[in-house]
Design a protein around this motif. Structure first.
Motif, PDB file in Angstrom:
ATOM      1  N   THR A  55       0.815  -1.219   0.000  1.00  0.00           N
ATOM      2  CA  THR A  55       0.000   0.000   0.000  1.00  0.00           C
ATOM      3  C   THR A  55       0.844   1.263   0.000  1.00  0.00           C
ATOM      4  O   THR A  55       0.333   2.348   0.266  1.00  0.00           O
ATOM      5  CB  THR A  55      -0.911   0.014   1.246  1.00  0.00           C
ATOM      6  OG1 THR A  55      -0.102  -0.084   2.422  1.00  0.00           O
ATOM      7  CG2 THR A  55      -1.902  -1.137   1.202  1.00  0.00           C
ATOM      8  N   SER A  56       2.097   1.137  -0.346  1.00  0.00           N
ATOM      9  CA  SER A  56       2.939   2.335  -0.387  1.00  0.00           C
ATOM     10  C   SER A  56       2.511   3.191  -1.572  1.00  0.00           C
ATOM     11  O   SER A  56       2.184   2.682  -2.642  1.00  0.00           O
ATOM     12  CB  SER A  56       4.413   1.948  -0.506  1.00  0.00           C
ATOM     13  OG  SER A  56       4.622   1.216  -1.690  1.00  0.00           O
ATOM     14  N   PRO A  57       2.471   4.494  -1.439  1.00  0.00           N
ATOM     15  CA  PRO A  57       1.996   5.367  -2.523  1.00  0.00           C
ATOM     16  C   PRO A  57       2.936   5.322  -3.731  1.00  0.00           C
ATOM     17  O   PRO A  57       4.155   5.260  -3.591  1.00  0.00           O
ATOM     18  CB  PRO A  57       1.982   6.754  -1.873  1.00  0.00           C
ATOM     19  CG  PRO A  57       2.939   6.658  -0.722  1.00  0.00           C
ATOM     20  CD  PRO A  57       2.881   5.243  -0.252  1.00  0.00           C
ATOM     21  N   VAL A  58       2.310   5.312  -4.928  1.00  0.00           N
ATOM     22  CA  VAL A  58       3.073   5.303  -6.174  1.00  0.00           C
ATOM     23  C   VAL A  58       3.197   6.735  -6.659  1.00  0.00           C
ATOM     24  O   VAL A  58       2.198   7.454  -6.769  1.00  0.00           O
ATOM     25  CB  VAL A  58       2.366   4.437  -7.238  1.00  0.00           C
ATOM     26  CG1 VAL A  58       3.147   4.460  -8.546  1.00  0.00           C
ATOM     27  CG2 VAL A  58       2.205   3.018  -6.733  1.00  0.00           C
ATOM     28  N   THR A  59       4.388   7.160  -6.989  1.00  0.00           N
ATOM     29  CA  THR A  59       4.596   8.525  -7.464  1.00  0.00           C
ATOM     30  C   THR A  59       4.539   8.545  -8.984  1.00  0.00           C
ATOM     31  O   THR A  59       5.132   7.688  -9.651  1.00  0.00           O
ATOM     32  CB  THR A  59       5.964   9.049  -6.988  1.00  0.00           C
ATOM     33  OG1 THR A  59       6.980   8.175  -7.463  1.00  0.00           O
ATOM     34  CG2 THR A  59       6.021   9.116  -5.475  1.00  0.00           C
ATOM     35  N   VAL A  60       3.782   9.474  -9.526  1.00  0.00           N
ATOM     36  CA  VAL A  60       3.632   9.635 -10.975  1.00  0.00           C
ATOM     37  C   VAL A  60       4.203  10.990 -11.343  1.00  0.00           C
ATOM     38  O   VAL A  60       3.815  12.011 -10.773  1.00  0.00           O
ATOM     39  CB  VAL A  60       2.150   9.533 -11.387  1.00  0.00           C
ATOM     40  CG1 VAL A  60       2.012   9.753 -12.888  1.00  0.00           C
ATOM     41  CG2 VAL A  60       1.567   8.200 -10.969  1.00  0.00           C
ATOM     42  N   ASP A  61       5.098  10.989 -12.333  1.00  0.00           N
ATOM     43  CA  ASP A  61       5.714  12.230 -12.785  1.00  0.00           C
ATOM     44  C   ASP A  61       4.821  12.857 -13.859  1.00  0.00           C
ATOM     45  O   ASP A  61       4.877  12.475 -15.029  1.00  0.00           O
ATOM     46  CB  ASP A  61       7.116  11.954 -13.320  1.00  0.00           C
ATOM     47  CG  ASP A  61       7.901  13.231 -13.562  1.00  0.00           C
ATOM     48  OD1 ASP A  61       7.338  14.334 -13.336  1.00  0.00           O
ATOM     49  OD2 ASP A  61       9.070  13.136 -13.970  1.00  0.00           O
TER      50      ASP A  61
END
Length: 199
Positions: A55-61
């Motif tokens: 459930t770790s947040p995914v970073t989107v560029d």
């Protein structure tokens, strides 16, 4: 048989049959209420243990995605293709082509040779601009458009395709321009006039 024929034995036997019949009827009557009760109990599906989800947040560029320009740039205008004007005098000394092409018409012929031409190949007519490839075999393209003819680039050799065949045009003009032969006309006879002195 004598033992069975005794009254006491017969009475007990009759009593045993009646008792067993009553027990059988009672058991069947006990089943009747259960016919109206839903006894199908759903067994829950067996639980399967699954590994814990990350459930770790995914970073989107987002900026990098904007730079992809998947659907084109919003303010970018398509630059029109610039066609260089044909060289002056390429039609001089060019021989008439032997390709199976017919020049049907010329559109927007200008002095710089950048016009359009309607060319027929077999049964198909299409409009071609200077630089467009023609549908014949080999590397043949439209090189220049003039008011009454076009110049073709046939694999580096310039050839002329005229709008009309001069000999055919001359024959057509001669056939339509035959002078009509005039028949001599006679003046009508004057009507006899009556003499005023005659009675």
């Amino acid at each position: 048989m004598r033992w069975l024929s005794q009254d006491l034995v017969l009475a007990r036997l009759r009593l045993a049959i009646i008792a067993s019949a009553l027990v059988w009827v009672g058991l069947n009557l006990a089943k009747v209420p259960w016919l109206f009760v839903d006894t199908n109990i759903e067994v829950p599906a067996p639980t399967v243990v699954v590994d814990a989800v990350d459930t770790s947040p995914v970073t989107v560029d987002i900026d990098a995605m904007k730079a992809w320009h998947l659907f084109g740039e919003a303010n970018a205008s398509a630059a029109p293709a610039v066609v260089a004007a044909p060289a002056v005098g390429i039609e001089d000394g060019a021989k008439e082509t032997r390709l199976d092409l017919v020049l049907v018409g010329v559109l927007a012929a200008r002095s710089d040779g950048l016009g359009q031409a309607i060319i027929q190949y077999r049964q198909d007519q299409s409009i071609y601009r200077v630089g467009d490839a023609l549908p014949v075999s080999g590397r043949v393209s439209l090189a220049k458009v003039l008011p009454d003819r076009v110049v073709l680039d046939n694999n580096g050799t310039y050839e002329l395709l005229k709008l009309y065949d001069e000999s055919a045009l001359a024959k057509r003009l001669m056939s339509t321009a035959k002078p009509a032969v005039r028949q001599p006309t006679q003046a009508p006879n004057p009507a006899p006039t009556s003499d005023a002195n005659e009675p």
